[in-house]
Design an enzyme around this catalytic site. Structure first.
Site, mmCIF file in Angstrom:
data_model
loop_
_atom_site.group_PDB
_atom_site.id
_atom_site.type_symbol
_atom_site.label_atom_id
_atom_site.label_comp_id
_atom_site.label_asym_id
_atom_site.label_seq_id
_atom_site.Cartn_x
_atom_site.Cartn_y
_atom_site.Cartn_z
ATOM 1 C CD GLU A 61 -3.222 2.186 15.524
ATOM 2 O OE1 GLU A 61 -2.995 2.802 14.162
ATOM 3 O OE2 GLU A 61 -2.287 2.344 16.622
ATOM 4 C CG ASP A 73 -3.364 -5.529 13.954
ATOM 5 O OD1 ASP A 73 -4.241 -5.894 15.005
ATOM 6 O OD2 ASP A 73 -4.051 -4.168 13.347
ATOM 7 C CE LYS A 85 1.705 -2.578 9.599
ATOM 8 N NZ LYS A 85 -0.405 -2.729 10.145
ATOM 9 C CE1 TYR A 93 -4.643 1.863 10.102
ATOM 10 C CE2 TYR A 93 -3.992 1.943 8.555
ATOM 11 C CZ TYR A 93 -4.621 1.918 9.332
ATOM 12 O OH TYR A 93 -6.126 2.206 8.917
ATOM 13 N NE ARG A 118 -1.537 -1.948 3.628
ATOM 14 C CZ ARG A 118 -2.324 -1.795 5.002
ATOM 15 N NH1 ARG A 118 -3.535 -1.239 5.404
ATOM 16 N NH2 ARG A 118 -1.215 -2.439 5.696
ATOM 17 C CG HIS A 158 -1.151 -1.729 15.353
ATOM 18 N ND1 HIS A 158 -2.794 -1.308 15.540
ATOM 19 C CD2 HIS A 158 -1.099 -1.076 13.885
ATOM 20 C CE1 HIS A 158 -3.802 -0.932 14.327
ATOM 21 N NE2 HIS A 158 -2.973 -0.944 13.667
HETATM 22 N N1 NAD Z 1 -4.346 -8.427 10.590
HETATM 23 C C1 NAD Z 1 -4.430 -7.016 10.441
HETATM 24 O O1 NAD Z 1 -4.375 -6.887 8.902
HETATM 25 C C2 NAD Z 1 -6.007 -6.141 10.849
HETATM 26 C C3 NAD Z 1 -6.168 -5.483 9.974
HETATM 27 C C4 NAD Z 1 -7.038 -4.495 9.916
HETATM 28 C C5 NAD Z 1 -7.613 -4.740 11.598
HETATM 29 N N2 NAD Z 1 -7.335 -5.554 12.725
HETATM 30 C C6 NAD Z 1 -7.944 -5.572 13.902
HETATM 31 O O2 NAD Z 1 -8.395 -5.726 13.621
HETATM 32 C C7 NAD Z 1 -9.180 -6.118 15.338
HETATM 33 C C8 NAD Z 1 -10.511 -5.388 15.198
HETATM 34 O O3 NAD Z 1 -10.890 -4.773 14.674
HETATM 35 P P1 NAD Z 1 -12.579 -3.501 14.713
HETATM 36 O O4 NAD Z 1 -12.339 -2.466 13.721
HETATM 37 O O5 NAD Z 1 -13.038 -4.966 14.262
HETATM 38 O O6 NAD Z 1 -12.409 -3.385 16.021
HETATM 39 P P2 NAD Z 1 -14.604 -2.868 16.762
HETATM 40 O O7 NAD Z 1 -13.823 -2.057 17.606
HETATM 41 O O8 NAD Z 1 -14.992 -2.331 14.996
HETATM 42 O O9 NAD Z 1 -14.604 -3.885 16.771
HETATM 43 C C9 NAD Z 1 -14.164 -5.135 18.273
HETATM 44 C C10 NAD Z 1 -15.134 -5.611 18.623
HETATM 45 O O10 NAD Z 1 -14.550 -6.533 19.841
HETATM 46 C C11 NAD Z 1 -15.713 -6.449 20.736
HETATM 47 N N3 NAD Z 1 -14.752 -6.797 22.312
HETATM 48 C C12 NAD Z 1 -13.672 -6.704 22.833
HETATM 49 N N4 NAD Z 1 -13.092 -7.234 24.009
HETATM 50 C C13 NAD Z 1 -14.584 -8.634 24.167
HETATM 51 C C14 NAD Z 1 -14.549 -10.167 24.150
HETATM 52 N N5 NAD Z 1 -14.208 -10.287 25.239
HETATM 53 N N6 NAD Z 1 -14.875 -10.047 23.464
HETATM 54 C C15 NAD Z 1 -15.892 -10.320 22.477
HETATM 55 N N7 NAD Z 1 -16.062 -9.197 22.034
HETATM 56 C C16 NAD Z 1 -14.720 -8.199 22.404
HETATM 57 C C17 NAD Z 1 -15.818 -5.108 21.100
HETATM 58 O O11 NAD Z 1 -17.214 -5.385 22.260
HETATM 59 C C18 NAD Z 1 -16.099 -4.736 19.591
HETATM 60 O O12 NAD Z 1 -17.887 -5.183 18.610
HETATM 61 C C19 NAD Z 1 -8.219 -5.030 15.687
HETATM 62 O O13 NAD Z 1 -6.895 -5.105 16.951
HETATM 63 C C20 NAD Z 1 -7.492 -4.230 14.833
HETATM 64 O O14 NAD Z 1 -6.287 -3.519 15.261
HETATM 65 C C21 NAD Z 1 -6.117 -6.395 12.047
#
Ligand code: NAD
Length: 374
Positions: A117, A269, A74, A93, A15, A95
């Site tokens: 983020e 992440d 990143k 980003y 990206r 993290h």
């Molecule tokens: N690996 C990657 O490439 C990548 C890409 C994008 C996002 N992410 C990551 O994905 C994760 C989720 O992002 P998102 O945008 O969906 O966040 P979000 O805030 O929209 O959703 C997170 C959800 O987790 C729930 N939650 C929190 N603690 C919980 C628990 N103990 N049990 C069940 N649910 C729980 C919250 O209530 C919320 O609904 C983040 O860590 C984000 O950084 C990673």
């Protein structure tokens, strides 16, 4: 302002933080745009497209040394730590809760760092995480289906089943942006889907949107354990903003899972929500623990850079324009959402959860500059 863009050097990251369309908007507002030669190539934006809109092509070092506002996708990698400097604003980003060396490097450099983020609106939306979460959630379901295939080490199960054969079970931990998008694609593939979330309001919203097509369960350690043991694919998608992800799935639960099941830890992440998770890359995306395939790519959207670059810059550009037009202090002072994005200001850690994660002192941002009332 001099707005700079460097090429991403993290493995398999294609990206770029600004499209030629974005560069043109900034030029039209009177800003200089510096782009490292080749920065857009991975997203199919050739140098000529940036030159045509008036951006100046140059070296990475020149961008780091001369830009007032440095845009990345990143977090800086170790070889870039020495380029961080006082008087520059880094917008990317970060993290930091999962990365102590980078947190210390940012503080030591005296820079100002705003994390995409943690930009958060008053109604708790994460506008700069949302589009990447949409992409990652959709990819996670695809990865789950793919790695269930026998030649890839999976159970040998078609997620959607066929007439007369039951579909696979997908469990999604966290029903936010990632979780919802993962569920939508898993449903589209024909899987049986269960989402666990700990927010009853979020479960109500999902009930309305998905109207009975998925099982919605309040998250507890008991429900997580029961669900994980029955699953063919588990997608980890929880988030506590700015903090390390909670380890909802223990190594013991992984040991009890079906042979050849797949876990996709999108929360990697933020440190990951499976005890057995460790970050992987697109070139080597999976490893196996106790017969369970782990897919833990920390920059999933990097695999589909055309979609991701455009989706990301669509949402970052308005903030970039505000910072470039007003300067960082005025921009942050006038916009609470952007203020929440500030993790480090002039070398001072301002994000409490990051401080807590690493045992470092933090200074509330409002002690460093006046903020508009909430
Ligand atoms: N690996 C990657 O490439 C990548 C890409 C994008 C996002 N992410 C990551 O994905 C994760 C989720 O992002 P998102 O945008 O969906 O966040 P979000 O805030 O929209 O959703 C997170 C959800 O987790 C729930 N939650 C929190 N603690 C919980 C628990 N103990 N049990 C069940 N649910 C729980 C919250 O209530 C919320 O609904 C983040 O860590 C984000 O950084 C990673």
């Amino acid at each position: 302002m001099r707005v700079g863009v460097v090429k991403e050097i993290k493995p398999d990251e294609y990206r770029v933080a600004l499209t030629p369309a974005g560069a043109r908007e900034l030029k039209a507002s009177g800003h200089d745009v510096l782009v490292e030669a080749g920065a857009g190539a991975g997203s199919m934006f050739p140098d000529a497209d940036y030159e045509t809109v008036g951006a100046q092509l140059t070296s990475a070092v020149d961008v780091w040394e001369t830009a007032d506002l440095l845009l990345k996708v990143k977090e800086p990698v170790e070889s870039e730590y020495g380029l961080l400097r006082e008087g520059q604003v880094l917008f990317t980003y970060l993290h930091l809760a999962a990365d102590e060396p980078l947190t210390r490097a940012l503080i030591d450099s005296g820079t100002t760092a705003i994390a995409y983020e943690t930009v958060e609106t008053d109604d708790r939306q994460l506008p700069l995480l949302a589009p990447m979460s949409e992409v990652a959630g959709r990819l996670a379901a695809q990865a789950g289906a793919y790695f269930l295939e026998k030649p890839l080490g999976g159970r040998g199960l078609l997620l959607g089943g066929v007439a007369g054969v039951a579909p696979g079970k997908v469990v999604v931990l966290g029903g936010g942006m990632v979780g919802y998008n993962a569920a939508v694609i898993a449903l589209g593939l024909g899987a049986h889907v269960r989402i666990l979330d700990r927010s009853v309001n979020r479960l109500r919203e999902l009930e309305q949107i998905l109207s009975g097509r998925v099982e919605l369960v309040m998250s507890s350690s008991l429900e997580v354990e029961k669900s994980v043991l029955e699953a063919d694919v588990v997608i980890g998608a929880v988030l506590i903003p700015g903090a390390r992800a909670p380890k909802l799935v223990t190594a013991e639960m992984i040991r009890g899972m079906k042979e050849g099941a797949v876990v996709a830890d999108v929360s990697i992440d933020q440190g990951g929500c499976f005890e057995t998770s460790r970050a992987t890359t697109h070139s080597d995306p999976v490893y196996v623990v106790d017969g369970v395939t782990h897919y833990c790519v920390s920059n999933m959207p990097g695999a589909v850079p055309i979609t991701s670059t455009i989706a990301l810059t669509n949402v970052t550009l308005p903030y970039v324009e505000t910072i470039a037009d007003l300067g960082v202090r005025e921009a942050v002072a006038g916009d609470r959402a952007l203020a929440r994005g500030v993790n480090v200001m002039d070398g001072k850690l301002t994000y409490e959860a990051v401080g807590e994660a690493h045992g470092l002192d933090s200074t509330p941002l409002e002690e460093l500059l006046p903020l508009e009332p909430v």
